[in-house]
Design a protein around this motif. Sequence first.
Motif, PDB file in Angstrom:
ATOM      1  N   THR A 176       1.012  -1.134   0.107  1.00 58.78           N
ATOM      2  CA  THR A 176      -0.099  -0.449  -0.043  1.00 58.78           C
ATOM      3  C   THR A 176       0.919   1.769  -0.536  1.00 58.78           C
ATOM      4  O   THR A 176       2.130   1.095   0.534  1.00 58.78           O
ATOM      5  N   ARG A 177       0.459   2.170  -1.049  1.00 61.14           N
ATOM      6  CA  ARG A 177       1.221   3.494  -0.778  1.00 61.14           C
ATOM      7  C   ARG A 177       0.728   4.828   0.151  1.00 61.14           C
ATOM      8  O   ARG A 177      -0.577   4.671   0.198  1.00 61.14           O
ATOM      9  N   ARG A 178       1.284   4.773   0.731  1.00 53.01           N
ATOM     10  CA  ARG A 178       0.823   5.902   2.422  1.00 53.01           C
ATOM     11  C   ARG A 178       1.133   7.039   2.013  1.00 53.01           C
ATOM     12  O   ARG A 178       2.118   6.963   1.906  1.00 53.01           O
ATOM     13  N   VAL A 179      -0.656   7.738   2.356  1.00 53.40           N
ATOM     14  CA  VAL A 179       0.151   8.978   2.296  1.00 53.40           C
ATOM     15  C   VAL A 179      -0.455   9.823   2.932  1.00 53.40           C
ATOM     16  O   VAL A 179      -1.114   9.835   3.457  1.00 53.40           O
ATOM     17  N   VAL A 180       0.789  11.079   3.779  1.00 53.84           N
ATOM     18  CA  VAL A 180      -0.022  11.601   4.807  1.00 53.84           C
ATOM     19  C   VAL A 180      -0.295  12.966   4.270  1.00 53.84           C
ATOM     20  O   VAL A 180       0.394  13.693   3.587  1.00 53.84           O
ATOM     21  N   VAL A 181      -1.107  13.692   4.685  1.00 58.72           N
ATOM     22  CA  VAL A 181      -1.327  15.169   4.601  1.00 58.72           C
ATOM     23  C   VAL A 181      -1.329  15.587   6.120  1.00 58.72           C
ATOM     24  O   VAL A 181      -1.762  15.033   7.645  1.00 58.72           O
ATOM     25  N   LEU A 182       0.029  16.436   6.646  1.00 63.75           N
ATOM     26  CA  LEU A 182       0.089  16.865   7.470  1.00 63.75           C
ATOM     27  C   LEU A 182       0.706  18.478   6.995  1.00 63.75           C
ATOM     28  O   LEU A 182       0.624  19.574   6.294  1.00 63.75           O
ATOM     29  N   GLY A 183      -0.061  19.359   8.554  1.00 66.12           N
ATOM     30  CA  GLY A 183       0.138  20.933   8.028  1.00 66.12           C
ATOM     31  C   GLY A 183       0.397  21.599  10.213  1.00 66.12           C
ATOM     32  O   GLY A 183       0.268  20.824  10.944  1.00 66.12           O
ATOM     33  N   ALA A 184       0.218  22.981   9.802  1.00 71.01           N
ATOM     34  CA  ALA A 184      -0.077  23.408  10.832  1.00 71.01           C
ATOM     35  C   ALA A 184      -1.477  23.619  11.090  1.00 71.01           C
ATOM     36  O   ALA A 184      -2.158  22.796  10.356  1.00 71.01           O
ATOM     37  N   GLU A 185      -1.660  24.274  12.346  1.00 74.27           N
ATOM     38  CA  GLU A 185      -3.257  23.695  12.811  1.00 74.27           C
ATOM     39  C   GLU A 185      -3.662  24.824  12.286  1.00 74.27           C
ATOM     40  O   GLU A 185      -3.677  25.837  11.640  1.00 74.27           O
ATOM     41  N   ARG A 186      -5.339  24.320  12.089  1.00 79.08           N
ATOM     42  CA  ARG A 186      -6.199  25.275  11.115  1.00 79.08           C
ATOM     43  C   ARG A 186      -5.787  25.247   9.448  1.00 79.08           C
ATOM     44  O   ARG A 186      -5.755  26.539   9.066  1.00 79.08           O
ATOM     45  N   GLY A 203       8.321   3.879  10.732  1.00 80.51           N
ATOM     46  CA  GLY A 203       7.309   4.432   9.586  1.00 80.51           C
ATOM     47  C   GLY A 203       7.296   4.439   8.345  1.00 80.51           C
ATOM     48  O   GLY A 203       8.423   3.748   7.767  1.00 80.51           O
ATOM     49  N   ARG A 204       5.935   3.591   7.402  1.00 75.76           N
ATOM     50  CA  ARG A 204       6.644   3.140   6.200  1.00 75.76           C
ATOM     51  C   ARG A 204       5.851   4.329   5.478  1.00 75.76           C
ATOM     52  O   ARG A 204       4.743   3.581   3.992  1.00 75.76           O
ATOM     53  N   GLN A 205       5.494   5.353   5.211  1.00 75.32           N
ATOM     54  CA  GLN A 205       4.650   6.753   4.623  1.00 75.32           C
ATOM     55  C   GLN A 205       5.564   6.290   3.038  1.00 75.32           C
ATOM     56  O   GLN A 205       6.994   6.703   3.150  1.00 75.32           O
ATOM     57  N   HIS A 206       5.470   6.802   2.696  1.00 73.54           N
ATOM     58  CA  HIS A 206       5.499   7.270   1.014  1.00 73.54           C
ATOM     59  C   HIS A 206       5.759   8.785   0.636  1.00 73.54           C
ATOM     60  O   HIS A 206       6.794   9.451  -0.791  1.00 73.54           O
ATOM     61  N   LEU A 207       4.637   9.126   1.187  1.00 72.33           N
ATOM     62  CA  LEU A 207       4.626  10.922   0.290  1.00 72.33           C
ATOM     63  C   LEU A 207       3.664  11.945   1.542  1.00 72.33           C
ATOM     64  O   LEU A 207       2.593  11.496   2.399  1.00 72.33           O
ATOM     65  N   TRP A 208       3.949  13.172   1.717  1.00 72.17           N
ATOM     66  CA  TRP A 208       4.440  13.986   2.499  1.00 72.17           C
ATOM     67  C   TRP A 208       3.341  15.089   2.090  1.00 72.17           C
ATOM     68  O   TRP A 208       4.345  15.209   0.805  1.00 72.17           O
ATOM     69  N   LEU A 209       1.616  15.325   2.005  1.00 67.66           N
ATOM     70  CA  LEU A 209       0.855  16.965   1.098  1.00 67.66           C
ATOM     71  C   LEU A 209       1.481  17.555   2.404  1.00 67.66           C
ATOM     72  O   LEU A 209       1.156  17.332   3.333  1.00 67.66           O
ATOM     73  N   LEU A 210       2.448  18.698   2.960  1.00 71.15           N
ATOM     74  CA  LEU A 210       1.990  19.525   3.603  1.00 71.15           C
ATOM     75  C   LEU A 210       1.080  21.005   3.317  1.00 71.15           C
ATOM     76  O   LEU A 210       1.100  21.804   2.092  1.00 71.15           O
ATOM     77  N   THR A 211       0.491  21.124   3.850  1.00 68.54           N
ATOM     78  CA  THR A 211      -0.806  22.289   3.824  1.00 68.54           C
ATOM     79  C   THR A 211      -0.085  23.476   4.504  1.00 68.54           C
ATOM     80  O   THR A 211       0.071  23.684   5.604  1.00 68.54           O
ATOM     81  N   ASP A 212       0.282  24.383   3.302  1.00 66.51           N
ATOM     82  CA  ASP A 212       0.575  25.821   3.779  1.00 66.51           C
ATOM     83  C   ASP A 212      -0.615  27.101   4.471  1.00 66.51           C
ATOM     84  O   ASP A 212      -1.238  26.570   4.384  1.00 66.51           O
ATOM     85  N   HIS A 213      -0.034  26.892   5.528  1.00 64.52           N
ATOM     86  CA  HIS A 213      -0.635  28.668   6.200  1.00 64.52           C
ATOM     87  C   HIS A 213      -1.679  29.857   5.901  1.00 64.52           C
ATOM     88  O   HIS A 213      -2.499  29.880   5.583  1.00 64.52           O
ATOM     89  N   ARG A 214      -0.567  30.401   4.442  1.00 61.92           N
ATOM     90  CA  ARG A 214      -1.154  31.045   3.692  1.00 61.92           C
ATOM     91  C   ARG A 214      -2.191  30.667   2.613  1.00 61.92           C
ATOM     92  O   ARG A 214      -2.133  29.665   2.219  1.00 61.92           O
TER      93      ARG A 214
END
Length: 336
Positions: free
Chosen positions: A150-160, A260-271
Amino acid sequence: MKRYGHGLVPGAFHPPHAGHHHLVRTARDRCERLTVVVRGSASDTPPLEQRVAWMREIHPDVLVVGAGAEDVYAGPERVDAVFVAEPHPSEPHPSEPYPSEPYPLGAYGAETGAETVLVHPEHALSDTAVREDPAAFWDFLEPPVRSALTRRVVVLGAERTGVTTMALALADHYRRRGGVWARTRYVPDHARAYGGPALAELRSSDFPVIAQGQAEREEAAARDGSPVLLCDTDAFAAAIRHERYTGTTSTATAAVAAHGRQHLWLLTDHRGVDCADADRLRPWMTARLLTQLTRTGRRTAVLTGPHEERLAAAVAAVDALLAEGPHLTEPLPELR
């Protein structure tokens, strides 16, 4: 039907699929004792050790051993029968580990008159086809194998900054593809449900527990979902959150993230994300996440602009990851 004392099933199981398991279970039902020999090396992808672990989990009632290219099977007693699959009518050239000719019994220490037993396969599965496109054969793979592929994708970022919104939107996008993709799972942020307190109220000792809980839920979802898994944060993000809320690093939380076994991280910009109570730490959190993602070599895409643009960029990044596949190598010819 003839029964045997000690049976042997050799193969590369690269990766193991329903055809292999039918062969093993058929042999198990006809033998008092059964040994499965997994051939390969540590340089294979997946490596020999992992394939042995998979087969042991899937077949806990048989003895599973690993053997390298130069090794021979030397069991505790003689082998009475070696089980291999006969060609399927719709597959004139059976794939590994189903040879068109029986395995040379001498290579497995069975010179003492072991009988070759041909087993008719339930499915005309090609090992090469499974390696090239695991998603097309997803239902023929067992949970531990699906978890690893399984390709594991993480969405992460600052609060809100729209992390949860993005993770849910991505999961919905892939479910809409139908078929096996309809089972795409979403793993929520474990910190939100942990004990009820707000993030700012968590103690330092809470973070490694949260990180471990997140990892366990991710693993369970990967075993039961589609070829892609969407995660709302992960143990890596928990380690950065520890810095954010305590002002110090957490070795224990970082240790969970290291496995961890993740493959991609998607960072949500605060701007560009409106926040009524935006604070000065949102820019710090975004910068810190990006710095650590880059420093640790994690594959990252930064999502900017309005939601529609962010979602389109996220889908493009995930599709590129899926198109690459899990990079399963071909086994050496002598191990097929």
